[in-house]
Motif scaffolding. Structure first.
Motif, mmCIF file in Angstrom:
data_model
loop_
_atom_site.group_PDB
_atom_site.id
_atom_site.type_symbol
_atom_site.label_atom_id
_atom_site.label_comp_id
_atom_site.label_asym_id
_atom_site.label_seq_id
_atom_site.Cartn_x
_atom_site.Cartn_y
_atom_site.Cartn_z
ATOM 1 N N TRP A 45 0.844 -1.191 0.000
ATOM 2 C CA TRP A 45 0.000 0.000 0.000
ATOM 3 C C TRP A 45 0.878 1.238 0.000
ATOM 4 O O TRP A 45 2.008 1.223 0.496
ATOM 5 C CB TRP A 45 -0.917 0.013 1.228
ATOM 6 C CG TRP A 45 -2.022 -1.014 1.182
ATOM 7 C CD1 TRP A 45 -1.884 -2.361 1.269
ATOM 8 C CD2 TRP A 45 -3.417 -0.753 1.030
ATOM 9 N NE1 TRP A 45 -3.113 -2.976 1.182
ATOM 10 C CE2 TRP A 45 -4.080 -2.012 1.046
ATOM 11 C CE3 TRP A 45 -4.181 0.398 0.893
ATOM 12 C CZ2 TRP A 45 -5.456 -2.128 0.921
ATOM 13 C CZ3 TRP A 45 -5.547 0.283 0.776
ATOM 14 C CH2 TRP A 45 -6.186 -0.968 0.780
ATOM 15 N N THR A 46 0.345 2.310 -0.538
ATOM 16 C CA THR A 46 1.059 3.574 -0.568
ATOM 17 C C THR A 46 0.060 4.713 -0.432
ATOM 18 O O THR A 46 -1.159 4.489 -0.517
ATOM 19 C CB THR A 46 1.864 3.727 -1.869
ATOM 20 O OG1 THR A 46 2.695 4.891 -1.793
ATOM 21 C CG2 THR A 46 0.942 3.853 -3.064
ATOM 22 N N GLY A 91 8.180 -3.213 3.904
ATOM 23 C CA GLY A 91 7.883 -2.421 5.085
ATOM 24 C C GLY A 91 8.115 -0.944 4.899
ATOM 25 O O GLY A 91 7.425 -0.118 5.502
ATOM 26 N N THR A 92 9.080 -0.572 4.086
ATOM 27 C CA THR A 92 9.378 0.838 3.831
ATOM 28 C C THR A 92 9.097 1.241 2.385
ATOM 29 O O THR A 92 8.829 2.411 2.118
ATOM 30 C CB THR A 92 10.849 1.149 4.153
ATOM 31 O OG1 THR A 92 11.695 0.309 3.348
ATOM 32 C CG2 THR A 92 11.144 0.890 5.625
ATOM 33 N N THR A 93 9.147 0.280 1.479
ATOM 34 C CA THR A 93 8.942 0.557 0.059
ATOM 35 C C THR A 93 7.925 -0.423 -0.509
ATOM 36 O O THR A 93 8.040 -1.636 -0.296
ATOM 37 C CB THR A 93 10.256 0.452 -0.729
ATOM 38 O OG1 THR A 93 11.201 1.370 -0.177
ATOM 39 C CG2 THR A 93 10.034 0.785 -2.198
ATOM 40 N N ALA A 94 6.935 0.119 -1.200
ATOM 41 C CA ALA A 94 5.972 -0.706 -1.933
ATOM 42 C C ALA A 94 6.364 -0.686 -3.404
ATOM 43 O O ALA A 94 6.645 0.377 -3.960
ATOM 44 C CB ALA A 94 4.551 -0.174 -1.749
ATOM 45 N N GLN A 95 6.382 -1.862 -4.020
ATOM 46 C CA GLN A 95 6.890 -1.964 -5.381
ATOM 47 C C GLN A 95 5.927 -2.756 -6.256
ATOM 48 O O GLN A 95 5.399 -3.793 -5.843
ATOM 49 C CB GLN A 95 8.263 -2.631 -5.400
ATOM 50 C CG GLN A 95 8.943 -2.611 -6.760
ATOM 51 C CD GLN A 95 10.334 -3.225 -6.719
ATOM 52 O OE1 GLN A 95 10.477 -4.425 -6.522
ATOM 53 N NE2 GLN A 95 11.361 -2.397 -6.898
ATOM 54 N N GLY A 155 7.560 10.768 -4.319
ATOM 55 C CA GLY A 155 8.745 10.332 -3.598
ATOM 56 C C GLY A 155 9.219 8.957 -3.996
ATOM 57 O O GLY A 155 9.946 8.308 -3.224
ATOM 58 N N GLY A 156 8.857 8.494 -5.187
ATOM 59 C CA GLY A 156 9.248 7.173 -5.648
ATOM 60 C C GLY A 156 10.168 7.237 -6.842
ATOM 61 O O GLY A 156 10.627 8.307 -7.265
ATOM 62 N N THR A 157 10.423 6.074 -7.432
ATOM 63 C CA THR A 157 11.325 5.973 -8.573
ATOM 64 C C THR A 157 10.747 5.002 -9.596
ATOM 65 O O THR A 157 9.918 4.139 -9.273
ATOM 66 C CB THR A 157 12.721 5.483 -8.151
ATOM 67 O OG1 THR A 157 12.599 4.201 -7.496
ATOM 68 C CG2 THR A 157 13.390 6.478 -7.211
ATOM 69 N N LEU A 158 11.201 5.144 -10.827
ATOM 70 C CA LEU A 158 10.873 4.228 -11.912
ATOM 71 C C LEU A 158 12.166 3.612 -12.405
ATOM 72 O O LEU A 158 13.119 4.320 -12.736
ATOM 73 C CB LEU A 158 10.174 4.973 -13.061
ATOM 74 C CG LEU A 158 9.966 4.172 -14.352
ATOM 75 C CD1 LEU A 158 8.996 3.015 -14.114
ATOM 76 C CD2 LEU A 158 9.477 5.068 -15.480
ATOM 77 N N PRO A 169 6.970 5.026 -1.523
ATOM 78 C CA PRO A 169 6.992 4.869 -0.059
ATOM 79 C C PRO A 169 5.789 4.039 0.411
ATOM 80 O O PRO A 169 4.663 4.283 0.018
ATOM 81 C CB PRO A 169 6.928 6.319 0.458
ATOM 82 C CG PRO A 169 7.441 7.144 -0.681
ATOM 83 C CD PRO A 169 7.009 6.447 -1.929
ATOM 84 N N ALA A 170 6.070 3.052 1.241
ATOM 85 C CA ALA A 170 5.020 2.160 1.707
ATOM 86 C C ALA A 170 4.156 2.843 2.764
ATOM 87 O O ALA A 170 4.631 3.709 3.507
ATOM 88 C CB ALA A 170 5.618 0.880 2.280
#
Length: 395
Positions: free
Chosen positions: A273-274, A310-314, A365-368, A385-386
């Protein structure tokens, strides 16, 4: 093994050496003056008149021997004092050398502290927060002039970025009106009761296709301008699994038409989730799924997986196909970059899909991450960010 790198010659190091050398030269000069004064005073004391010395022997020979003995003792004392003074001076010089470097480093750090603050503040400012300013405080010196100059530059950049975004948005809006008029004119011409020639109908279909392509291009421009300009205040908690499955369900007909096989075993995990803007995140996932369907081959496959640590949703979307060049893949996140028409079975792409994905991910705040698969095909990974799973969903 980490390769050793030669330390950079920073300004603080140069100032430390400069201040240390100045302190050290001052200490050397002070010690030299002290030695000259001390040795000179000792030599003066040797030339004291003999009448000042007590003379006990009665004979002249005994007095002469006594004077010679006292002069020898005085010479030995002077030599011992000179040696002690030189040793003390050497020790004091060594201590002052270390102390000079320490003081020089402290003073250099104090002098460069405003510059370090300016550097740190400038690094925090990017295209997304050009409204921030350094606003340096302190006396009107060279450092404050530098900070004020950077603030003026940031203001000019902010105005330039805002003008560019307004131009793209306004131009896209204004161009939609003539496009709608042209599309309506085509529909009216084809709806006349008289029979329409075959060539005219084919030309009208071709024009309608091109108008649809321009309309998609303008929509992409609007989305880019909005993503780069909008403040993400309306944030909601969303599931990457739900977004991916909704995008797949909405494109079931296209998947069937392309005879594509979808492997979505990893998407059953509902822990990824984000938080973010629902409209933008939905558009981001839709673009990734559209890219996987459009840029695929007949009878190909699509693999999806949604995970979290836990910290990053992908969300990872993989497709098969021919071997791709990683250098060309790296440019796909830029506008109007394609891998060529031979990779697509429709050729309707505008070249803005993945650039919109990268912009939306960066705004959240994410990346591709785009990777050419060693076996062939493309791997698209979106990291955000998760967020915690909502209580009602966890229950």
């Amino acid at each position: 093994m980490r390769k050793w790198r030669r330390p950079a010659h920073t300004v603080r190091l140069r100032l430390t050496l400069l201040y240390g050398a100045m302190f050290l030269l001052s200490a050397v000069g002070l010690l030299a003056i002290t030695n000259l004064v001390g040795l000179g005073g000792t030599r003066v004391s040797r030339s004291a008149p003999p009448e000042a010395l007590p003379v006990e022997p009665a004979t002249l020979a005994a007095a002469t021997d006594r004077i010679a003995w006292l002069q020898a003792q005085l010479s030995d004392t002077h030599a011992a004092q000179a040696r002690q003074l030189l040793i003390g001076s050497a020790l004091a010089l060594a201590v002052m050398a270390v102390l000079s470097l320490v003081l020089g480093r402290l003073i250099a750090g104090r002098v460069l502290r405003p510059l370090r603050m300016i550097t740190a503040a400038t690094r925090r400012i990017s295209a997304d927060n050009l409204h921030e300013r350094l606003a340096a405080q302190g006396p009107a010196d060279e450092v404050k002039d530098l900070a004020d100059t950077i603030d003026e530059l940031l203001e000019r950049l902010e105005n330039s970025f805002a003008a560019q975004r307004r131009f793209v948005a306004n131009a896209s809006h204004e161009l939609r009106t003539p496009l709608a008029t042209m599309r309506a004119s085509l529909d009216v011409a084809l709806a006349k009761p008289e029979p329409v020639p075959v060539q005219t109908a084919a030309l009208a279909d071709r024009l309608r296709t091109e108008l649809d392509q321009v309309d998609r291009l303008l929509e992409g421009f609007l989305m880019l301008a909005r993503t780069q300009h909008v403040a993400l205040t309306d944030r909601t908690t969303l599931s990457l699994r739900h977004l991916a499955t909704d995008a797949l369900d909405a494109r079931a007909a296209d998947i069937t038409a392309g005879n594509l096989t979808v492997h979505s075993a990893g998407v059953v995990d509902d822990s990824a989730w984000t938080q973010g803007n629902g409209t933008l995140l939905t558009r981001m996932i839709d673009n990734v799924i559209d890219n996987a369907i459009t840029h695929n081959h007949e009878g190909g496959w699509i693999r999806l997986a949604a995970t979290t640590d836990g910290t990053t949703a992908q969300l990872v979307v993989e497709t098969g196909g021919r071997l791709l060049d990683q250098h060309q893949v790296d440019r796909l996140a830029q506008p109007f970059q394609r891998l060529g028409a031979d990779r697509t079975h429709s050729g309707n792409g505008s070249g803005l899909g993945l650039s919109i994905v990268a912009t939306i991910a960066a705004a959240h705040g994410g990346t591709l991450d785009l990777r050419a698969r060693p076996e062939g095909g493309l791997r698209v990974a979106i990291s955000l960010p998760a967020a915690a799973v909502p209580a009602e969903v966890a229950a």
